[in-house]
Design a protein around this motif. Structure first.
Motif, mmCIF file in Angstrom:
data_model
loop_
_atom_site.group_PDB
_atom_site.id
_atom_site.type_symbol
_atom_site.label_atom_id
_atom_site.label_comp_id
_atom_site.label_asym_id
_atom_site.label_seq_id
_atom_site.Cartn_x
_atom_site.Cartn_y
_atom_site.Cartn_z
ATOM 1 N N GLU A 60 0.696 -1.096 -0.161
ATOM 2 C CA GLU A 60 0.184 -0.056 0.119
ATOM 3 C C GLU A 60 0.926 1.228 -0.011
ATOM 4 O OE1 GLU A 60 -3.586 2.218 2.733
ATOM 5 O OE2 GLU A 60 -2.753 0.255 3.301
ATOM 6 N N ASN A 115 2.549 1.757 -3.302
ATOM 7 C CA ASN A 115 1.486 2.250 -4.103
ATOM 8 C C ASN A 115 1.460 3.814 -4.200
ATOM 9 O OD1 ASN A 115 -1.062 2.384 -6.058
ATOM 10 N ND2 ASN A 115 -1.829 3.020 -4.283
ATOM 11 N N ARG A 142 1.675 7.100 -6.065
ATOM 12 C CA ARG A 142 0.826 8.477 -6.224
ATOM 13 C C ARG A 142 1.489 9.820 -6.357
ATOM 14 N NH1 ARG A 142 -3.832 8.097 -8.532
ATOM 15 N NH2 ARG A 142 -5.012 9.148 -7.248
ATOM 16 N N TYR A 181 4.299 1.476 -8.981
ATOM 17 C CA TYR A 181 2.842 0.839 -9.217
ATOM 18 C C TYR A 181 3.160 -0.753 -9.888
ATOM 19 C CZ TYR A 181 0.363 5.474 -9.197
ATOM 20 O OH TYR A 181 -0.123 6.433 -9.140
ATOM 21 N N TRP A 205 -5.189 -1.471 -5.825
ATOM 22 C CA TRP A 205 -5.057 -0.206 -6.325
ATOM 23 C C TRP A 205 -3.917 0.231 -7.288
ATOM 24 C CZ3 TRP A 205 -8.598 2.881 -6.975
ATOM 25 C CH2 TRP A 205 -9.800 2.990 -6.064
ATOM 26 N N ASN A 212 -4.048 1.469 -10.873
ATOM 27 C CA ASN A 212 -3.330 2.787 -11.208
ATOM 28 C C ASN A 212 -2.233 2.467 -12.379
ATOM 29 O OD1 ASN A 212 -4.576 4.284 -9.145
ATOM 30 N ND2 ASN A 212 -2.743 3.740 -7.685
ATOM 31 N N ALA A 267 -11.074 -0.719 -5.580
ATOM 32 C CA ALA A 267 -10.253 -0.885 -6.762
ATOM 33 C C ALA A 267 -10.948 -1.879 -7.672
ATOM 34 C CB ALA A 267 -8.830 -1.435 -6.653
#
Length: 328
Positions: A62, A65, A69, A88, A98, A102, A135
């Motif tokens: 997480e 990721n 972002r 990612y 997620w 992404n 997601a």
């Protein structure tokens, strides 16, 4: 922890940071997100990125990721989708939904990396198989879109309808809109489409509601035009004068079924007031110099937060502030 943060972000801030400093990875991610958003604390995207990086170093997919972002959206660093892609991909290959979503979106749009619809669809499918998650629902909607538009093969609207329904039932407001739209186009059943249009309007963000209002405004069915008016009302939650003017025009022309000059006048008045507030705020920002704020070392700042948290725990009243002196 998320429930406590949503109840009272400012009160939770001390405890979330204390847990983050204690090495709890989920708290480090939550604290990073609070810093990025300014949720309960002063906004500091650079500090938020550092916390994401710390949690990512501990192996959290997480957090990996979230580092991506930050690079994609420019949180604490310049916008650089190309730098987001490796993060990612690492989290996506480890199975984080997620990150799969992404990465698929970067591949679809060709942002920072070469566009590849086939690979994008591959990652959307993997994300959609992730179970009952947000997601997975959003990925199902994108798969529906690929089937409706025929990305890599001839369009299959019946299959698209099934995937849109999966996204809609999973809570994705875009999936709810697309399911209602395609359901209406293929069956003409307004009664089946209306509940899904209504759900997407209540769940959608203002920019999305603006889109829904524009899409339904010219519908021949009065029920859909009433939903268009509701969407335009929801769009005004943005506070943007333009959204308020559009609502005023819709009320003046009787989009909801009857003319509403009083409501229209109120919407136009709110638009003028919003513009006036923005002008005053912009003028004040230009006229006032930035205040001097003493900078504390990270160690001292952490100590102050922890001390404050302990005072709250034991009911000790806050001490009187002392002037900060620089002895260096």
């Amino acid at each position: 922890m998320r429930a406590r943060i949503s109840e009272n972000p400012r009160a939770a801030a001390h405890w979330v940071e204390a847990a983050a400093l204690a090495g709890i990875v989920n708290a480090q991610i939550a604290w990073g997100q609070m810093l990025v958003d300014g949720h309960g604390v002063t906004r500091d995207p650079q500090a938020g990125l550092r916390w994401f990086q710390l949690a990512a170093a501990a192996g959290s997919t997480e957090a990996i990721n979230m580092v991506g972002r930050c690079h994609e959206l420019g949180w604490g660093v310049p916008v650089a989708p190309a730098r987001a892609a490796p993060y990612y991909r690492e989290a996506a290959e480890a199975g984080y939904g997620w990150a799969q979503f992404n990465l698929a979106t970067l591949l679809l749009d060709g942002r920072g990396i070469a566009a590849d619809r086939a690979q994008a669809l591959h990652w959307y499918v993997r994300a959609a198989r992730g179970g009952e998650t947000d997601a997975a629902a959003k990925a199902a909607t994108m798969i529906g879109r690929s089937l409706e538009l025929g990305w890599e093969r001839p369009a299959r609207p019946v299959a698209a309808l099934r995937w849109y329904r999966r996204g809609a039932e999973g809570g994705d407001y875009r999936g709810q809109f697309d399911y209602a739209r395609l359901l209406l186009e293929r069956s003409g059943r307004v009664d089946l489409a209306i509940p899904w249009f209504a759900r997407c309007i209540e769940a959608g963000v203002p920019a999305f509601c603006r889109h829904v209002g524009a899409a339904l405004r010219q519908a021949p069915q009065p029920e859909l035009r009433r939903l268009a008016l509701r969407a335009l009302e929801r769009a005004t939650l943005s506070g943007a004068p333009a959204d308020l003017r559009v609502l005023g025009g819709a009320l003046a022309e009787g989009l909801g079924g009857s003319l509403d000059p009083e409501g229209a006048a109120g919407a136009f008045r709110r638009a003028r007031e919003a513009e006036a507030r923005r002008m005053v705020a912009d003028s004040a920002l230009e006229a006032s110099p930035a205040p001097f704020l003493p900078r504390l070392s990270p160690a001292r700042r952490r100590a102050q937060y922890l001390l404050s948290a302990l005072r709250q725990l034991f009911g000790i009243p806050p001490s009187r502030p002392r002037p900060i002196t620089n002895k260096s």
